[in-house]
Motif scaffolding. Sequence first.
Motif, PDB file in Angstrom:
ATOM      1  N   MET A 192       0.843  -1.180   0.000  1.00 32.71           N
ATOM      2  CA  MET A 192       0.000   0.000   0.000  1.00 32.71           C
ATOM      3  C   MET A 192       0.883   1.235   0.000  1.00 32.71           C
ATOM      4  O   MET A 192       0.733   2.094  -0.835  1.00 32.71           O
ATOM      5  N   GLY A 193       1.749   1.356   0.997  1.00 34.94           N
ATOM      6  CA  GLY A 193       2.765   2.378   0.973  1.00 34.94           C
ATOM      7  C   GLY A 193       2.331   3.796   1.272  1.00 34.94           C
ATOM      8  O   GLY A 193       3.020   4.712   0.900  1.00 34.94           O
ATOM      9  N   LYS A 194       1.195   4.023   1.914  1.00 36.76           N
ATOM     10  CA  LYS A 194       0.814   5.391   2.267  1.00 36.76           C
ATOM     11  C   LYS A 194       1.534   5.773   3.557  1.00 36.76           C
ATOM     12  O   LYS A 194       1.505   5.041   4.537  1.00 36.76           O
ATOM     13  N   GLU A 195       2.174   6.937   3.524  1.00 32.74           N
ATOM     14  CA  GLU A 195       2.960   7.374   4.663  1.00 32.74           C
ATOM     15  C   GLU A 195       2.791   8.879   4.836  1.00 32.74           C
ATOM     16  O   GLU A 195       2.655   9.604   3.847  1.00 32.74           O
ATOM     17  N   GLU A 208      -0.375   0.294   6.323  1.00 33.95           N
ATOM     18  CA  GLU A 208       0.030  -0.977   5.749  1.00 33.95           C
ATOM     19  C   GLU A 208      -1.221  -1.769   5.394  1.00 33.95           C
ATOM     20  O   GLU A 208      -2.334  -1.290   5.549  1.00 33.95           O
ATOM     21  N   GLU A 209      -1.014  -2.986   4.936  1.00 32.94           N
ATOM     22  CA  GLU A 209      -2.125  -3.800   4.458  1.00 32.94           C
ATOM     23  C   GLU A 209      -3.200  -4.032   5.518  1.00 32.94           C
ATOM     24  O   GLU A 209      -4.379  -3.922   5.247  1.00 32.94           O
ATOM     25  N   GLN A 236     -11.390   1.126   4.043  1.00 29.92           N
ATOM     26  CA  GLN A 236     -12.742   0.592   3.833  1.00 29.92           C
ATOM     27  C   GLN A 236     -12.817  -0.398   2.674  1.00 29.92           C
ATOM     28  O   GLN A 236     -13.722  -1.229   2.626  1.00 29.92           O
ATOM     29  N   ASN A 237     -11.891  -0.298   1.736  1.00 32.00           N
ATOM     30  CA  ASN A 237     -11.912  -1.130   0.524  1.00 32.00           C
ATOM     31  C   ASN A 237     -10.551  -1.782   0.304  1.00 32.00           C
ATOM     32  O   ASN A 237      -9.854  -1.460  -0.661  1.00 32.00           O
ATOM     33  N   PRO A 238     -10.172  -2.699   1.178  1.00 34.29           N
ATOM     34  CA  PRO A 238      -8.844  -3.304   1.006  1.00 34.29           C
ATOM     35  C   PRO A 238      -8.755  -4.108  -0.286  1.00 34.29           C
ATOM     36  O   PRO A 238      -9.741  -4.690  -0.738  1.00 34.29           O
TER      37      PRO A 238
END
Length: 194
Positions: free
Chosen positions: A1-4, A23-24, A75-77
């Motif tokens: 995912m990589g959002k930071e 993370e996931e 909400q939408n993995p």
Amino acid sequence: MGKEAVCKVRFGGEEWTAKTHLEEDLITVRGDRRLKIALQKEAWVDEEWLIVPSAEGELRLELGADAPKWAHVIQNPRTLLDKLGLKPGHAIAVLEFGADDAWLEGLPYAHSVADGEFDAVIVRVDAASGLKNLTPLRDALLERGMLWIVFPKGRTDITEMQVFAAGKALGLVDVKVCRFSAIHTGLKFVRPRK
């Protein structure tokens, strides 16, 4: 995912600035206080704050314009099929998974590469000896096809470096790593672009 992001964090009656990482299946917070919050597909936005409920309490992150994006991801993995890039209509071969193929969610696939060309070949390798003869798998790939090698995590008898070397020996390049399951990792290989 990589959002930071580096942002304000509110948790347990305290507020501080920290580096946060989505993370996931969890959010990690690193700074003066460290947290790991397991995700449960529930999150919402209040102005510029992302709010994530957890068993330990409500986590709030001041993410500004990124708050809705983080909420959407929670909400939408993504499914495993999304991560692997498998789509309906793809010709897929799945090898060495035995009866452990429920993750394919009804996609048709072959158990052999003997008589076909494939958009994706996914092979599970549980020991380094399984990396020795992968040439037929590479040869079964369509020009833009992908080879996923799935292997156990955290073992010394088969390592990520051995899997990288096996893909490189086939003349392929690694382009992606994927958490396949709690105990397996997948590496994606493709032909180099000309």
